[in-house]
Design a protein around this motif. Structure first.
Motif, PDB file in Angstrom:
ATOM      1  N   ARG A 245       4.602 -20.958 -30.127  1.00 30.12           N
ATOM      2  CA  ARG A 245       5.752 -21.031 -29.219  1.00 30.12           C
ATOM      3  C   ARG A 245       7.016 -20.789 -30.034  1.00 30.12           C
ATOM      4  O   ARG A 245       7.111 -21.169 -31.199  1.00 30.12           O
ATOM      5  CB  ARG A 245       5.801 -22.404 -28.563  1.00 30.12           C
ATOM      6  N   ARG A 246       7.997 -20.154 -29.413  1.00 23.75           N
ATOM      7  CA  ARG A 246       9.211 -19.770 -30.127  1.00 23.75           C
ATOM      8  C   ARG A 246      10.408 -20.585 -29.668  1.00 23.75           C
ATOM      9  O   ARG A 246      10.468 -21.054 -28.529  1.00 23.75           O
ATOM     10  CB  ARG A 246       9.492 -18.280 -29.904  1.00 23.75           C
ATOM     11  N   LEU A 247      11.362 -20.719 -30.591  1.00 25.01           N
ATOM     12  CA  LEU A 247      12.661 -21.293 -30.276  1.00 25.01           C
ATOM     13  C   LEU A 247      13.705 -20.192 -30.362  1.00 25.01           C
ATOM     14  O   LEU A 247      13.706 -19.398 -31.311  1.00 25.01           O
ATOM     15  CB  LEU A 247      13.023 -22.414 -31.254  1.00 25.01           C
ATOM     16  N   GLY A 248      14.561 -20.116 -29.377  1.00 21.77           N
ATOM     17  CA  GLY A 248      15.616 -19.107 -29.359  1.00 21.77           C
ATOM     18  C   GLY A 248      16.817 -19.628 -28.593  1.00 21.77           C
ATOM     19  O   GLY A 248      16.780 -20.726 -28.007  1.00 21.77           O
ATOM     20  N   ASP A 339      14.528 -25.075 -38.410  1.00 18.36           N
ATOM     21  CA  ASP A 339      13.428 -24.658 -39.287  1.00 18.36           C
ATOM     22  C   ASP A 339      12.291 -25.677 -39.261  1.00 18.36           C
ATOM     23  O   ASP A 339      11.103 -25.303 -39.247  1.00 18.36           O
ATOM     24  CB  ASP A 339      13.944 -24.478 -40.712  1.00 18.36           C
ATOM     25  N   GLN A 340      12.627 -26.963 -39.247  1.00 16.30           N
ATOM     26  CA  GLN A 340      11.593 -28.001 -39.210  1.00 16.30           C
ATOM     27  C   GLN A 340      10.849 -27.981 -37.872  1.00 16.30           C
ATOM     28  O   GLN A 340       9.616 -28.133 -37.826  1.00 16.30           O
ATOM     29  CB  GLN A 340      12.220 -29.381 -39.442  1.00 16.30           C
ATOM     30  N   LEU A 341      11.579 -27.782 -36.785  1.00 19.71           N
ATOM     31  CA  LEU A 341      10.932 -27.715 -35.470  1.00 19.71           C
ATOM     32  C   LEU A 341      10.014 -26.495 -35.365  1.00 19.71           C
ATOM     33  O   LEU A 341       8.914 -26.586 -34.807  1.00 19.71           O
ATOM     34  CB  LEU A 341      12.001 -27.680 -34.377  1.00 19.71           C
ATOM     35  N   LYS A 342      10.449 -25.372 -35.902  1.00 17.88           N
ATOM     36  CA  LYS A 342       9.601 -24.175 -35.896  1.00 17.88           C
ATOM     37  C   LYS A 342       8.349 -24.389 -36.737  1.00 17.88           C
ATOM     38  O   LYS A 342       7.262 -23.896 -36.403  1.00 17.88           O
ATOM     39  CB  LYS A 342      10.397 -22.981 -36.419  1.00 17.88           C
ATOM     40  N   ARG A 343       8.500 -25.131 -37.841  1.00 17.14           N
ATOM     41  CA  ARG A 343       7.341 -25.448 -38.674  1.00 17.14           C
ATOM     42  C   ARG A 343       6.322 -26.276 -37.908  1.00 17.14           C
ATOM     43  O   ARG A 343       5.105 -26.036 -37.982  1.00 17.14           O
ATOM     44  CB  ARG A 343       7.811 -26.193 -39.926  1.00 17.14           C
ATOM     45  N   LEU A 344       6.801 -27.264 -37.142  1.00 13.10           N
ATOM     46  CA  LEU A 344       5.891 -28.087 -36.341  1.00 13.10           C
ATOM     47  C   LEU A 344       5.188 -27.256 -35.268  1.00 13.10           C
ATOM     48  O   LEU A 344       3.986 -27.437 -35.021  1.00 13.10           O
ATOM     49  CB  LEU A 344       6.667 -29.234 -35.702  1.00 13.10           C
ATOM     50  N   LEU A 345       5.906 -26.350 -34.630  1.00 13.11           N
ATOM     51  CA  LEU A 345       5.281 -25.472 -33.625  1.00 13.11           C
ATOM     52  C   LEU A 345       4.195 -24.609 -34.251  1.00 13.11           C
ATOM     53  O   LEU A 345       3.139 -24.376 -33.650  1.00 13.11           O
ATOM     54  CB  LEU A 345       6.350 -24.595 -32.971  1.00 13.11           C
ATOM     55  N   ARG A 346       4.453 -24.134 -35.448  1.00 16.34           N
ATOM     56  CA  ARG A 346       3.453 -23.304 -36.133  1.00 16.34           C
ATOM     57  C   ARG A 346       2.207 -24.118 -36.488  1.00 16.34           C
ATOM     58  O   ARG A 346       1.076 -23.653 -36.318  1.00 16.34           O
ATOM     59  CB  ARG A 346       4.071 -22.685 -37.384  1.00 16.34           C
ATOM     60  N   LEU A 347       2.397 -25.358 -36.952  1.00 14.13           N
ATOM     61  CA  LEU A 347       1.253 -26.209 -37.281  1.00 14.13           C
ATOM     62  C   LEU A 347       0.427 -26.528 -36.037  1.00 14.13           C
ATOM     63  O   LEU A 347      -0.818 -26.516 -36.080  1.00 14.13           O
ATOM     64  CB  LEU A 347       1.748 -27.503 -37.927  1.00 14.13           C
ATOM     65  N   GLU A 350      -1.656 -23.586 -35.052  1.00 16.57           N
ATOM     66  CA  GLU A 350      -2.785 -23.390 -35.966  1.00 16.57           C
ATOM     67  C   GLU A 350      -3.781 -24.541 -35.914  1.00 16.57           C
ATOM     68  O   GLU A 350      -4.694 -24.606 -36.743  1.00 16.57           O
ATOM     69  CB  GLU A 350      -2.253 -23.222 -37.391  1.00 16.57           C
ATOM     70  N   LYS A 351      -3.617 -25.458 -34.967  1.00 16.11           N
ATOM     71  CA  LYS A 351      -4.515 -26.589 -34.761  1.00 16.11           C
ATOM     72  C   LYS A 351      -4.521 -27.553 -35.943  1.00 16.11           C
ATOM     73  O   LYS A 351      -5.490 -28.303 -36.129  1.00 16.11           O
ATOM     74  CB  LYS A 351      -5.952 -26.105 -34.489  1.00 16.11           C
ATOM     75  N   GLN A 352      -3.463 -27.565 -36.725  1.00 13.75           N
ATOM     76  CA  GLN A 352      -3.347 -28.521 -37.828  1.00 13.75           C
ATOM     77  C   GLN A 352      -2.624 -29.768 -37.327  1.00 13.75           C
ATOM     78  O   GLN A 352      -1.488 -30.073 -37.721  1.00 13.75           O
ATOM     79  CB  GLN A 352      -2.607 -27.883 -38.999  1.00 13.75           C
ATOM     80  N   VAL A 353      -3.304 -30.507 -36.435  1.00 11.84           N
ATOM     81  CA  VAL A 353      -2.676 -31.627 -35.755  1.00 11.84           C
ATOM     82  C   VAL A 353      -2.334 -32.735 -36.747  1.00 11.84           C
ATOM     83  O   VAL A 353      -1.244 -33.316 -36.689  1.00 11.84           O
ATOM     84  CB  VAL A 353      -3.596 -32.147 -34.638  1.00 11.84           C
ATOM     85  N   GLU A 354      -3.258 -33.058 -37.647  1.00 11.16           N
ATOM     86  CA  GLU A 354      -3.012 -34.138 -38.595  1.00 11.16           C
ATOM     87  C   GLU A 354      -1.790 -33.845 -39.458  1.00 11.16           C
ATOM     88  O   GLU A 354      -0.936 -34.718 -39.658  1.00 11.16           O
ATOM     89  CB  GLU A 354      -4.238 -34.344 -39.478  1.00 11.16           C
ATOM     90  N   THR A 355      -1.682 -32.603 -39.955  1.00 10.28           N
ATOM     91  CA  THR A 355      -0.519 -32.229 -40.764  1.00 10.28           C
ATOM     92  C   THR A 355       0.762 -32.306 -39.945  1.00 10.28           C
ATOM     93  O   THR A 355       1.811 -32.728 -40.444  1.00 10.28           O
ATOM     94  CB  THR A 355      -0.707 -30.815 -41.333  1.00 10.28           C
ATOM     95  N   ALA A 356       0.684 -31.902 -38.678  1.00 11.80           N
ATOM     96  CA  ALA A 356       1.866 -31.964 -37.816  1.00 11.80           C
ATOM     97  C   ALA A 356       2.317 -33.398 -37.601  1.00 11.80           C
ATOM     98  O   ALA A 356       3.526 -33.705 -37.627  1.00 11.80           O
ATOM     99  CB  ALA A 356       1.566 -31.287 -36.477  1.00 11.80           C
TER     100      ALA A 356
END
Length: 509
Positions: A245-248, A339-347, A350-356
């Motif tokens: 998902r994107r932020l704009g 940037d931090q919010l976009k990082r969370l969306l990317r995680l 990618e199904k990296q729920v624990e890392t998120a």
């Protein structure tokens, strides 16, 4: 004597006279209008008469002034009166539905107006034009809706040669009376003549054109082959990308045109354009959005390969203080926060729920390393809720999270209960608290070593929350929370040795 489309233009003396009332003719049109009036022998129309009435005041057309078989007007044709039937062979259907793919590829689509908004070009066809008067009218289905009639076009916008029925892409500007005039015209090739209207065609033996199979040179009357009718064009299919998902930010939106554009760095870098946004994605309340507002969206593509915004979230960033003033959607957030919010969306993508989850806890102050916020990052963004709002089934999510992370997670949830001022958010935290309490196992060494200390911190947070959070004073709300905490304590006792359990019992007593 000039020649245009095989029709002669008769020179006439220049008479200083105004053009048809209601039409703001560009410079040079007055003389042409005078030529028409002089040739017809009619008097100058009253300047107070509306345009249709003025046009109707022209001389009665003679048989030589009628439209010819090809649909063109000769030099003696009267000025066009809006509302009269179109030229033969020109129906009232939307011209866009008849444009072949080759014509559509030449369309410019939209332009940027002086106020910064992106405006769609109209697409219509030349309905009538009088080379003597130097003006005519363009017919367009959408412009009729917007302006209530056909659009005036001056000879400066007419191509040479011109043809009635020829498609044109154009913009509209108003004269000082507020009447629409065509400008910035992009003339498209003439549309192919319908098969039924074509006469006999003689073809060379080595060619096949016009939908016919080429006969031998001796064939006098070649028989046309049936032409396959083009199936109706299906709506443009939207293909959503397998991307985060994107932020704009909302760059522009025209309520009149019904669409706008979203600026997104990632999409612009990948596809070299902004993201199209149509009115179906806008909030129901027209006052709940603003230009430069941060939004979250998925990217899909139309048939032309242009990115479109879909499933738009108009208030994607939760705040730690709720309700917040000003509201989240009225805020401009720091670049590092984005940037931090976009990082969370990317995680999450990618199904990296624990890392998120761990990243959100750290960003929100769950560890000493980030307790001191940097200056260019917003300190009141609720990163944990940002993640929770985008997770699915709790049981499935918790299966992918280690017990040690669950322990940190439930500690963070109890801490967040102290600051909540919205009942819905409080219930959401309790729901996750219960789910973690049911699934956490304390047998792992990493968990057992810290579990008692963490349990003591949870107990402290819950005591403060019961005093600071008004919703927890409601027995119906607090009872599930107390039951979940008792479950955590029972799991701690089950992992203790008998001596430790006796000591814990005496301390509680």
């Amino acid at each position: 004597m000039a020649q245009q489309n095989g029709q002669a233009e008769v020179a006439a003396p220049q008479v200083p006279i105004e053009g048809p009332p209601g039409l703001e003719l560009p410079r040079g049109a007055e003389a042409d209008a005078a030529v028409s009036a002089a040739a017809a022998g009619s008097a100058t129309p009253s300047s107070t008469a509306p345009a249709p009435a003025a046009a109707a005041a022209a001389a009665t057309p003679t048989p030589a002034a009628m439209v010819d078989a090809a649909g063109n007007l000769n030099a003696e044709a009267p000025a066009f009166v809006p509302g009269k039937p179109a030229a033969p062979g020109v129906d009232d259907d939307d011209i866009m539905s008849k444009l072949p793919a080759h014509h559509r590829s030449k369309l410019r689509g939209f332009y940027q107006a002086y106020n910064g908004e992106f405006v769609t070009y109209y697409v219509g066809r030349l309905k009538t034009y009088n080379s003597r008067t130097g003006y005519g009218f363009v017919e367009c289905k959408q412009s009729k809706v917007d302006w209530g009639g056909d659009v005036f076009i001056h000879k400066n916008q007419i191509p040479v040669p011109w043809n009635v029925g020829q498609p044109v892409e154009f913009a509209v500007q108003c004269n000082n009376r507020g009447q629409p005039q065509a400008c910035d015209c992009n003339w498209l090739p003439r549309l192919p003549t319908p098969q039924a209207q074509r006469g006999p065609v003689t073809l060379r033996a080595d060619s096949v054109t016009g939908g016919y199979n080429g006969p031998s040179p001796t064939a006098a009357k070649p028989q046309p082959q049936p032409v396959a009718q083009e199936s109706p064009k299906a709506p443009e299919e939207q293909k959503e990308l397998n991307e985060p998902r994107r932020l704009g930010t909302l760059k522009s939106f025209s309520q009149t045109q019904g669409y706008g554009f979203v600026a997104c760095d990632e999409v612009n870098q990948a596809y070299k354009r902004d993201v199209y946004l149509d009115r179906t994605q806008m909030p129901q309340n027209s006052t709940d959005w603003r230009i430069s507002q941060l939004i979250e969206f998925s990217v899909s593509f139309n048939a032309r390969g242009h990115p479109q915004a879909r499933r738009v979230n108009w208030e994607p960033v939760p705040l730690t203080q709720a309700p917040a003033d000003p509201a989240s959607w009225k805020r401009n957030f720091a670049h590092k926060t984005l940037d931090q919010l976009k990082r969370l969306l990317r995680l999450l993508h990618e199904k990296q729920v624990e890392t998120a989850v761990v990243t959100a806890i750290d960003l929100q102050g769950g560890s000493s390393q980030v307790a001191d916020k940097v200056e260019d990052q917003d300190s009141d963004v609720d990163y944990v809720f940002f993640v929770l709002d985008r997770l699915g089934n709790k049981e499935e999510v918790l299966k992918s999270i280690k017990d040690f992370v669950k322990m940190l997670f439930v500690l963070m949830l109890s801490k967040m209960l102290r600051t909540q001022g919205v009942r819905e958010r409080t219930m959401q935290l309790i729901s996750w608290y219960e789910a973690v309490a049911k699934t956490i196992e304390t047998s792992a060494d990493a968990v057992r070593q810290h579990y008692q200390d963490v349990l003591a911190q949870i107990n402290s947070h819950l005591k403060h929350a019961s005093q600071e959070n008004p919703d927890l004073q409601d027995q119906a709300v607090s009872q599930p929370l107390q039951a979940a905490f008792q479950m955590l304590k029972d799991k701690a006792k089950s992992e203790q040795s008998p001596a430790s359990a006796a000591d814990a019992g005496r301390s509680e007593g």
